[in-house]
Scaffold this motif. Structure first.
Motif, PDB file in Angstrom:
ATOM      1  N   PHE A 114       2.905  57.119  33.150  1.00  0.00           N
ATOM      2  CA  PHE A 114       4.132  57.640  32.540  1.00  0.00           C
ATOM      3  C   PHE A 114       3.734  58.523  31.366  1.00  0.00           C
ATOM      4  N   ARG A 123       9.132  42.022  33.241  1.00  0.00           N
ATOM      5  CA  ARG A 123       9.151  40.609  33.622  1.00  0.00           C
ATOM      6  C   ARG A 123       9.599  39.733  32.467  1.00  0.00           C
ATOM      7  N   ASN A 131       7.112  49.662  41.546  1.00  0.00           N
ATOM      8  CA  ASN A 131       6.036  48.749  41.936  1.00  0.00           C
ATOM      9  C   ASN A 131       5.744  47.727  40.843  1.00  0.00           C
ATOM     10  N   LEU A 132       5.945  48.140  39.583  1.00  0.00           N
ATOM     11  CA  LEU A 132       5.690  47.226  38.469  1.00  0.00           C
ATOM     12  C   LEU A 132       6.871  46.304  38.207  1.00  0.00           C
ATOM     13  N   GLY A 133       7.907  46.427  39.026  1.00  0.00           N
ATOM     14  CA  GLY A 133       8.968  45.431  38.960  1.00  0.00           C
ATOM     15  C   GLY A 133      10.288  45.905  38.386  1.00  0.00           C
ATOM     16  N   SER A 140       6.720  52.757  38.702  1.00  0.00           N
ATOM     17  CA  SER A 140       7.612  51.914  37.912  1.00  0.00           C
ATOM     18  C   SER A 140       8.268  50.843  38.774  1.00  0.00           C
ATOM     19  N   PRO A 176      10.673  46.824  47.007  1.00  0.00           N
ATOM     20  CA  PRO A 176       9.360  47.069  46.401  1.00  0.00           C
ATOM     21  C   PRO A 176       9.219  46.512  44.993  1.00  0.00           C
ATOM     22  N   HIS A 177      10.321  46.524  44.211  1.00  0.00           N
ATOM     23  CA  HIS A 177      10.145  46.074  42.831  1.00  0.00           C
ATOM     24  C   HIS A 177      10.057  44.567  42.712  1.00  0.00           C
ATOM     25  N   ILE A 223      -0.205  42.721  35.621  1.00  0.00           N
ATOM     26  CA  ILE A 223       0.937  41.906  36.063  1.00  0.00           C
ATOM     27  C   ILE A 223       0.497  40.791  37.016  1.00  0.00           C
ATOM     28  N   THR A 242       3.258  43.538  44.139  1.00  0.00           N
ATOM     29  CA  THR A 242       1.996  44.182  44.458  1.00  0.00           C
ATOM     30  C   THR A 242       1.668  45.076  43.271  1.00  0.00           C
ATOM     31  N   TYR A 261       4.311  48.068  30.530  1.00  0.00           N
ATOM     32  CA  TYR A 261       5.557  48.367  31.233  1.00  0.00           C
ATOM     33  C   TYR A 261       5.973  47.273  32.218  1.00  0.00           C
ATOM     34  N   GLY A 262       5.057  46.878  33.069  1.00  0.00           N
ATOM     35  CA  GLY A 262       5.367  45.866  34.076  1.00  0.00           C
ATOM     36  C   GLY A 262       5.613  44.493  33.459  1.00  0.00           C
ATOM     37  N   PHE A 288       7.422  50.677  50.005  1.00  0.00           N
ATOM     38  CA  PHE A 288       8.035  52.001  49.828  1.00  0.00           C
ATOM     39  C   PHE A 288       8.420  52.628  51.152  1.00  0.00           C
TER      40      PHE A 288
END
Lengths: 550, 356
Positions: free
Chosen positions: B86, B102, A454-456, A452, B71-72, B149, B76, B97-98, B51
């Motif tokens: 999930f 955004r 990593n996905l922002g 999660s 990291p967020h 993404i 990447t 999700y990603g 991470f």
């Protein structure tokens, strides 16, 4: 520099420790201190301890406590071990119902069990009178025999659950390989099955012993002159001739010493001895010949009925016509309920309100603490992990006395308010919430969070969006467990409540005391139903065994 | 996006997980970190993802130093070993999700997801939950979620290790195809050398946190720099030999092992002692020793393994060494038995000299 340490989780860490300090450590420390202070002079003194070990009266209380707990443990084992073996190893008709009903006694309040036996075998009891009329004097329920009876019947499910879960976790290949190596089935049982199960039997025995020695409601209701530590501590604290905080503190400390020792033994000895196995193929459930099957079935059904019988008696009594202590069995009436709902509904409302508030606080606290313990590994979280299980090792009476004597003066005065009840419920029951949520959190791989992030999505939002929803079943189960056990709480309530904030449990307790069995049974029935419905929902919605979480 | 790792070091307690690693990964390249478990490859990947913070060293995406980007915000896309789907979200919501994070409009989310589902061949499974998918399908969801993404770099941590052997081969071809289609810079971690050779443009071999060799699969296979690489990439006979003479005209090195002469092609004279690497499939079976060819020897068969396309001998030769020989396509070949004598031969250009 300061900003670096002021992360959100560190602030939560700090708040958690402050809450634990105020609700647990500080109160325990104050009764510890009180036990060493002479109430008249206000100076340091070991007088109370000297008295305790000097007077036969106090030592007898200690002896009684240990004696009833040992005997009750013995009987709980005698019932629980075969029960556990039978239901997990053999085909028994109606097994799932037997198992479910068999676990119920441990969630039903023990003092209601005591009330039922008073209704049956008390001085004006149904069975007592029945036998008396035909000229047989059966032994009455009062004294240690009655206490042991109630304890054994209500606590045996712990033994049965632990034994049966440990048996089911043995991979069948273990026994098969023993057979393959030339052992006959008796030898396999003796050399493989039994040794693997033994640590769980010990664990179950310690739980039963602990619950028995910390119990307050049963011995005070049916012990009469047979005084145990928890009852005596309560008496010293509440005594009409001006309580003796020093003696109450001393008794609490001695009880605390015993319960803590049992818990430490449980944690460091039993847990170390138990075997962790990943069972790929659970052992086969055997189908015996009709006669042995019947025997097993009869044993299980008999035990379950015997354990639940008292609660049926209470429910029947609640709809029976009564006049003070006299019950007119066979004549039904809803008068008791009408009384409870109309004339004195306050205890019911109180119970629901207090349990709900304590549960909500417990859920939030539980989620945060679980996360800290599981994810933020380190020295502080280890301390937290140990600390948070301490409430499970404190008798309700002791915690009640500790809180009452801490917050009756000084900066924070809570004694005589409803908040002190919430505080006590919260700290006593929050371990349930933490256990259920953290065990679920353990199963959530860290990579889920990392994915999660990593996905922002930043860490705290990840926690709310991903972790909390996944933990929801655990949170739900913990909440129900907290709510239900809070509703049934008597031992600290009785110390902490005041007039308008009497709960259902207090009401039941007092009405039994004044032999007002009708309304007592009505309240007890309401309590039983309020406890069973959420557990039923939990079972249906999550398909969860309520007790796998306890 | 070009990725540059500069003098990266990372220790866990006394364990040196990453030991002075320097790497330049080109834009659009499929780059693999290959090594045995515990070699630091996953740690390195996590350092790129953010991470894990390196003790020293810098990470650049293009010209931008990303050390301090959390990291967020690093953009990447990571595919985890266990997929990390999930469990409470559907396939669609997992992939969305990603994008939702955004704050992309619903319409664009829909069209992006449609495209990516097409690409990973998951059409029609949008409403399923991860628990209802097969391993291969979960893998595709994880890949789609990371790709949708449009990350600057795609990171994959042993993505195929949870699949069965057949599926693994199919999936790796697909990953390679998608990667080439999108032209996305990819860092891929695996311990499987065959997988690494199959997918990578270039790869780095790691051991004990140190890079052993960087190169294309064929470079690494045919010209291993040290015995670790030679042994890890495929199997190899490593023979310790003494140098006797060097003939600069023929560029031929004359070496000796337990009284046997081995001739090795070499551009230069070398140290007194060296290790040569000889792949099992480079060795041919000879009729007998009498023809006195160069590099022709005899040995005793001590083990025979028939693998269908390959026949593998273990031969005791050079007095007390065990040499592995592989014969491709052994259908019309008379298989020797254990204990029999066998003659084998290899060209002077076959042995690879490895610094010892």
């Amino acid at each position: 520099m300061l900003r670096k340490y002021l992360t959100i989780w560190n602030i939560i860490f700090l708040s958690v420790f402050i809450i634990l300090f105020l609700s647990l450590i500080y109160p325990l420390f104050s009764i510890f201190k009180a036990s060493f202070i002479n109430p008249e002079t206000g100076k340091f003194s070991i007088e109370s301890y000297r008295k305790f070990f000097h007077y036969a009266y106090y030592l007898r209380c200690l002896g009684h406590s240990i004696f009833v707990s040992l005997i009750a443990t013995f009987f709980a084992l005698i019932i629980g071990i075969p029960f556990g073996f039978f239901v997990s190893r053999f085909h028994v008709p109606g097994k799932s119902i037997i198992k479910t009903l068999g676990t119920l006694p441990l969630i039903l309040p023990t003092f209601i069990g005591a009330e039922a036996w008073l209704l049956l075998l008390g001085r004006n009891g149904l069975l007592y009178n029945l036998f008396h009329r035909i000229g047989i004097d059966i032994p009455s329920i009062y004294g240690w025999k009655g206490i042991v009876l109630v304890f054994a019947l209500q606590f045996f499910p712990y033994v049965f659950l632990m034994v049966s879960s440990s048996i089911s976790s043995i991979d069948s290949s273990l026994e098969e390989s023993a057979r393959n190596l030339g052992a006959n089935s008796w030898r396999v049982f003796r050399t493989i099955t039994l040794p693997i199960v033994t640590p769980s039997i010990f664990a179950g025995a310690l739980v039963v012993f602990y619950l028995s020695i910390e119990n307050f409601g049963v011995p005070i209701l049916i012990g009469e002159d047979y005084k145990v530590l928890s009852v005596q501590a309560y008496n010293e604290f509440i005594s009409e001739m001006g309580g003796n905080p020093s003696m109450a503190g001393t008794l609490s400390m001695i009880l605390l010493f015993i319960t803590l020792s049992v818990t430490v033994l449980q944690k460091y000895w039993v847990e170390r001895k138990s075997y962790v196995m990943s069972s790929l193929r659970p052992p086969e459930v055997k189908r015996l010949k009709p006669f042995p099957t019947f025997f097993i079935w009869f044993f299980c059904v008999f035990i379950v009925s015997f354990a639940l019988f008292p609660f049926i008696v209470v429910i029947i009594s609640s709809i029976t016509k009564t006049k003070g202590p006299v019950m007119y069995y066979g004549q039904f009436s809803l008068e008791n309920f009408i009384k409870a709902f109309k004339i004195a509904p306050r205890p019911i409302i109180n119970s629901f309100f207090l349990a709900t508030v304590a549960t909500i606080i417990g859920i939030i606290f539980g989620i945060l603490v679980s996360y800290l313990i599981v994810r933020k590994k380190g020295f502080t979280s280890y301390i937290l992990d140990v600390l948070i299980m301490v409430p499970l090792a404190i008798a309700g009476t002791v915690l009640g006395i500790a809180l009452a004597s801490t917050y009756n003066k000084g900066m924070i005065v809570l004694t005589g308010t409803w908040m002190i009840l919430v505080l006590s419920y919260f700290i006593r029951k929050v371990p349930f919430s933490i256990k259920t949520t953290s065990s679920l959190l353990h199963q959530i791989d860290t990579s889920i969070e990392e994915a999660s992030i990593n996905l922002g999505v930043p860490p705290l939002r990840t926690f709310i969006k991903i972790i909390v929803p996944i933990m929801l079943p655990g949170i739900f189960a913990g909440a129900i467990l907290m709510w239900v056990t809070t509703l049934a709480e008597l031992s600290s309530t009785i110390v902490l409540y005041y007039g308008p904030w009497a709960t259902m449990t207090v009401e039941i307790f007092q009405r039994i005391g004044s032999a007002d069995f009708g309304p007592a049974s009505a309240y007890a029935t309401i309590l039983i139903i309020s406890v069973l419905i959420p557990l039923f929902i939990l079972h249906k919605v999550l398909g969860k065994d309520l007790l796998s979480t306890m | 996006m070009q990725v540059l790792l500069k003098e990266i070091n990372k220790s866990f307690g006394n364990l040196k997980a990453i030991d002075n690693v320097n790497l330049l990964i080109e834009d659009g390249e499929f780059f693999t970190l290959l090594g045995p478990s515990g070699c630091g490859k996953t740690t390195l990947l996590r350092i790129v993802a953010g991470f894990c913070k390196p003790d020293t060293g810098d990470i650049f995406f293009g010209n931008k130093k990303v050390n301090n980007i959390p990291p967020h915000k690093r953009e990447t896309g990571m595919v985890f070993q266990n997929y990390a789907l999930f469990p409470h979200l559907t396939v669609f919501d997992n992939i969305a999700y990603g994008l939702k994070a955004r704050k992309i409009s619903k319409q664009i989310i829909y069209s992006k997801i449609e495209k990516i589902l097409d690409k990973v061949q998951l059409k029609g499974l949008e409403d399923r939950y991860p628990g209802q998918l097969s391993g291969g399908q979960q893998q595709r969801v994880a890949l789609a979620r990371a790709l949708v993404i449009s990350p600057q770099v795609l990171l994959m941590d042993e993505p195929l290790s949870n699949l069965d052997a057949k599926l693994r081969v199919g999936m790796r071809e697909e990953i390679k195809r998608i990667q080439k289609d999108l032209g996305i810079t990819t860092i891929y971690v695996t311990h499987d050398q065959e997988e690494a050779m199959a997918v990578s443009d270039r790869l780095a071999i790691l051991n004990f946190g140190k890079i052993q060799q960087i190169g294309t699969p064929s470079e690494i296979y045919f010209k291993p720099l040290n015995s670790f690489v030679a042994g890890f990439m495929g199997s190899s006979n490593l023979i310790k030999v003494n140098v006797i003479d060097y003939d600069p005209q023929k560029s031929l090195l004359e070496t000796e092992v337990n009284g046997n002469r081995i001739y090795v092609k070499s551009d230069k004279i070398s140290d007194k002692e060296l290790i040569i690497s000889l792949r099992p499939e480079w060795i041919k079976i000879a009729d007998n020793e009498s023809n006195k060819k160069v590099n022709c020897f005899s040995g005793k068969v001590i083990n025979v393994t028939f693998l269908g396309s390959v026949l593998r001998y273990k031969v005791e030769a050079f007095k007390n060494l065990i040499i592995t020989i592989e014969i491709q396509d052994p259908q019309f070949y008379e298989i020797k038995k254990e204990g029999e004598t066998i003659f084998f031969q290899f060209g002077v250009d076959r042995p690879v000299i490895i610094e010892s």
